[in-house]
Design a protein around this motif. Structure first.
Motif, mmCIF file in Angstrom:
data_model
loop_
_atom_site.group_PDB
_atom_site.id
_atom_site.type_symbol
_atom_site.label_atom_id
_atom_site.label_comp_id
_atom_site.label_asym_id
_atom_site.label_seq_id
_atom_site.Cartn_x
_atom_site.Cartn_y
_atom_site.Cartn_z
ATOM 1 N N PRO A 197 42.720 -3.916 -11.319
ATOM 2 C CA PRO A 197 42.963 -3.234 -12.420
ATOM 3 C C PRO A 197 41.912 -2.383 -13.151
ATOM 4 O O PRO A 197 42.532 -1.553 -14.037
ATOM 5 N N GLU A 198 40.803 -2.496 -12.627
ATOM 6 C CA GLU A 198 39.702 -1.589 -13.232
ATOM 7 C C GLU A 198 39.494 -0.226 -12.635
ATOM 8 O O GLU A 198 39.145 1.005 -13.136
ATOM 9 N N ILE A 199 39.680 -0.269 -11.141
ATOM 10 C CA ILE A 199 39.649 0.831 -10.406
ATOM 11 C C ILE A 199 40.742 1.904 -10.663
ATOM 12 O O ILE A 199 40.356 2.941 -10.633
ATOM 13 N N GLY A 200 41.860 1.355 -10.774
ATOM 14 C CA GLY A 200 42.863 2.268 -11.065
ATOM 15 C C GLY A 200 42.852 3.085 -12.287
ATOM 16 O O GLY A 200 42.725 4.563 -12.171
ATOM 17 N N PRO A 201 42.555 2.737 -13.460
ATOM 18 C CA PRO A 201 42.298 3.707 -14.458
ATOM 19 C C PRO A 201 41.043 4.458 -14.229
ATOM 20 O O PRO A 201 41.098 5.653 -15.022
ATOM 21 N N GLU A 202 39.979 4.221 -13.677
ATOM 22 C CA GLU A 202 38.806 5.035 -13.234
ATOM 23 C C GLU A 202 39.193 6.189 -12.576
ATOM 24 O O GLU A 202 38.947 7.287 -12.564
ATOM 25 N N LEU A 203 40.199 5.905 -11.527
ATOM 26 C CA LEU A 203 40.609 7.022 -10.679
ATOM 27 C C LEU A 203 41.578 8.022 -11.466
ATOM 28 O O LEU A 203 41.513 9.284 -11.230
ATOM 29 N N GLY A 204 42.377 7.357 -12.486
ATOM 30 C CA GLY A 204 43.146 8.355 -13.200
ATOM 31 C C GLY A 204 42.304 9.139 -14.137
ATOM 32 O O GLY A 204 42.593 10.229 -14.494
ATOM 33 N N SER A 205 41.053 8.536 -14.465
ATOM 34 C CA SER A 205 40.269 9.310 -15.537
ATOM 35 C C SER A 205 39.511 10.434 -14.766
ATOM 36 O O SER A 205 39.229 11.537 -15.196
ATOM 37 N N ILE A 206 39.218 10.002 -13.472
ATOM 38 C CA ILE A 206 38.404 11.314 -12.662
ATOM 39 C C ILE A 206 39.496 12.262 -12.591
ATOM 40 O O ILE A 206 39.140 13.608 -12.556
ATOM 41 N N GLU A 207 40.882 11.929 -12.141
ATOM 42 C CA GLU A 207 41.642 12.976 -11.674
ATOM 43 C C GLU A 207 41.970 13.901 -13.110
ATOM 44 O O GLU A 207 41.948 15.127 -13.171
ATOM 45 N N ALA A 208 41.978 13.191 -14.116
ATOM 46 C CA ALA A 208 42.307 13.824 -15.417
ATOM 47 C C ALA A 208 41.065 14.695 -15.989
ATOM 48 O O ALA A 208 41.325 16.120 -16.196
ATOM 49 N N GLY A 209 39.705 14.408 -15.451
ATOM 50 C CA GLY A 209 38.528 15.311 -15.667
ATOM 51 C C GLY A 209 38.706 16.439 -14.815
ATOM 52 O O GLY A 209 38.325 17.521 -15.014
ATOM 53 N N LEU A 210 39.340 16.176 -13.413
ATOM 54 C CA LEU A 210 39.275 17.439 -12.519
ATOM 55 C C LEU A 210 40.522 18.477 -12.956
ATOM 56 O O LEU A 210 40.264 19.539 -12.798
ATOM 57 N N VAL A 211 41.570 17.678 -13.564
ATOM 58 C CA VAL A 211 42.612 18.956 -14.096
ATOM 59 C C VAL A 211 42.196 19.524 -15.373
ATOM 60 O O VAL A 211 42.335 20.947 -15.525
ATOM 61 N N LYS A 212 41.109 18.711 -16.034
ATOM 62 C CA LYS A 212 40.531 19.588 -17.020
ATOM 63 C C LYS A 212 39.737 20.819 -16.861
ATOM 64 O O LYS A 212 39.727 21.909 -17.571
ATOM 65 N N ARG A 213 39.210 20.629 -15.559
ATOM 66 C CA ARG A 213 38.215 21.860 -14.978
ATOM 67 C C ARG A 213 38.816 22.708 -14.302
ATOM 68 O O ARG A 213 38.360 23.614 -13.798
ATOM 69 N N MET A 214 40.152 22.647 -14.103
ATOM 70 C CA MET A 214 40.777 23.617 -13.302
ATOM 71 C C MET A 214 41.953 24.348 -14.249
ATOM 72 O O MET A 214 41.929 24.166 -15.110
ATOM 73 N N ARG A 215 42.446 25.501 -13.699
ATOM 74 C CA ARG A 215 43.349 26.278 -14.338
ATOM 75 C C ARG A 215 44.652 25.500 -14.257
ATOM 76 O O ARG A 215 45.341 25.622 -13.178
ATOM 77 N N LEU A 216 45.187 24.977 -15.244
ATOM 78 C CA LEU A 216 46.219 24.035 -15.370
ATOM 79 C C LEU A 216 47.708 24.687 -14.931
ATOM 80 O O LEU A 216 48.587 24.322 -14.151
#
Length: 483
Positions: free
Chosen positions: A188-207
């Motif tokens: 249950p804790e790994i899932g949100p962490e993966l989502g957070s990393i993915e969200a950070g990657l999206v922020k760093r790219m040209r959406l």
């Protein structure tokens, strides 16, 4: 078999040293992207000695590329990080070293996400690697990031052991004092962490680049951070990019609505009104009562029950038309609340005899009532960001209070306002008029949020304490008033 020193103490086996070497390299890489020459050379020697490809140590190589060149490794990644079967008490040192090398690869590729700009290709590679991590944890790719909760990989491509199998309520002890983590707790804790990393990657790219590619856009996992970016940038999108953005928003809205709707529908609306005759339709037929009342007509000879009268359940409920006015701060700090409350308002708008009005504001106010039944359309009309001036929203909300006793006003904000005294006086006037005023500091999915202490204390003195926490609290308050 372990060697012993002259004083009888056990000397660590070479296999244990190799395993630790690989994990030390993993930690060094996670905290410092610069390679440590001694760790790298020692790890390379270990990997080659146990017959694994050196590509496992290449940070630029995806798990996909390694598996394409060495397809026999695919099966080893599946269920790689799940507990060993019950009864496997003996330790296979060579197997542990091999597992450490493979686990280090997938962990490093997922959690060492780097910094700086991200290309669409890099995002796609990370998503693929995250899928391999999910498979290693015994899940199907996408389960953790999509909130699946860690379903077993048995139905997927990997066939790994179910999450938490053999782990019980805590870590599983192994020989030599080691332990296997309880994945039932970690998942249950790994899932949100993966989502957070993915969200950070999206922020760093040209959406916009991602949205313009239908294949890549379809792989994005809808999350609050992603929805926030889409809402902020929607006016700059067009064509395929805009269509993909809308599709992502719609997916997220539908997922959240499904959860909230189940919470709202648990309670009935109003008490049974027995002054209204029951509708004589089959779905209201009270079969048990009908049989009981007609038992005197039972014929033993024919073994039949003759029914003189059918009985029906009362389903009509006593309800008074209620007006629900939801005022939402749409400034940048309240995005989570904006999304959740527009969805919640649409659900209550679908209840009988509930008249829902929705107002969003920052330094200007917007009456979204005509679209309150459709959270998707509502969100497309919001404009996130800017300052906060609740008095402009109050100017729209006050005229809507026609019958105070049958009105509830829900005000969602962090209450960091410009005209504090003027706004609070207006809110206190609503409370004194007989309307129910519910100040809400946060209605986030995670239950986190901050509230201006000045407002918090005055609401408490007024007898209308701020609801702050999970959205379930607001659902409970509204159901109490409307039922």
């Amino acid at each position: 078999m372990s060697a012993e020193s002259t004083d009888g103490a056990a000397v660590p086996e070479a296999g244990e040293n190799r395993r630790q070497m690989l994990y030390w390299r993993l930690l060094a890489r996670l905290f410092d992207p610069e390679e440590q020459v001694s760790l790298e050379s020692a790890s390379l020697a270990v990997v080659e000695d146990i017959g694994l490809p050196s590509a496992l140590l290449d940070p630029g190589a995806s798990v996909d590329s390694v598996v394409q060149r060495h397809p026999e490794l695919a099966a080893e990644f599946d269920g790689l990080m799940t507990p060993l079967p019950d009864g496997d008490d003996g330790r296979d040192r060579a197997a542990e070293v091999r597992r450490a090398a493979l686990a280090s690869k997938v962990l490093l590729n997922v959690f060492a996400s780097g910094s700086g700009a991200v290309t669409a290709e890099q995002l796609a590679r990370w998503q693929s690697d995250a899928g391999w991590l999910e498979r290693a944890l015994g899940c199907r790719p996408g389960d953790l990031r999509g909130g699946g909760g860690g379903r077993s990989a048995g139905a997927g491509s990997g066939g790994g052991r179910p999450v938490g199998a053999g782990s019980g309520a805590g870590p599983t002890a192994t020989e030599g004092g080691g332990s296997t983590p309880d994945l039932g707790r970690l998942i249950p804790e790994i899932g949100p962490e993966l989502g957070s990393i993915e969200a950070g990657l999206v922020k760093r790219m040209r959406l916009r680049e991602v949205l313009a590619d239908p294949a890549l856009a379809s792989r994005l996992t809808p999350s609050m951070s992603l929805i926030e970016q889409l809402l902020r940038d929607k006016d700059n999108l067009s064509g395929v990019a805009l269509a993909n953005a809308k599709a992502l928003i719609r997916r997220y809205v539908d997922e959240v609505a499904q959860v909230l709707r189940s919470q709202v529908e648990k309670a009935t609306v109003g008490d049974i009104d027995r002054s209204v005759p029951p509708k004589r339709v089959f779905r209201n037929l009270d079969l048990d009562r009908t049989i009981w009342k007609n038992l005197t007509n039972w014929s033993p000879e024919e073994e039949r029950l003759y029914v003189d009268r059918l009985y029906y359940r009362h389903t009509s409920r006593k309800t008074t038309p209620q007006r629900l006015i939801v005022v939402v701060d749409q400034s940048g700090s309240m995005v989570d609340s904006m999304v959740n409350c527009t969805i919640l308002a649409s659900i209550f708008a679908g209840l009988p005899k509930v008249d829902v009005h929705l107002i969003a504001y920052d330094t200007q106010a917007l009456d979204l009532t005509p679209w309150s039944h459709d959270p998707f359309e509502t969100l497309l009309r919001t404009k996130l960001g800017g300052g906060t001036d609740g008095t402009v929203a109050m100017a729209l909300a006050r005229p809507k209070i026609a019958e105070p006793r049958n009105t509830v006003v829900v005000w969602i904000s962090d209450f960091y306002e410009w005209r504090t005294d003027e706004l609070f006086d207006s809110m206190a006037a609503i409370h004194r008029s007989g309307a129910k005023f519910i100040p809400v500091g946060s209605v986030t999915s995670g239950g986190r949020g901050s509230v201006n202490p000045w407002f918090r204390e005055r609401f408490k003195d007024l007898g209308t304490p701020v609801i702050s926490g999970h959205i379930k609290k607001l659902v409970h308050e509204l159901k109490t008033f409307l039922t």
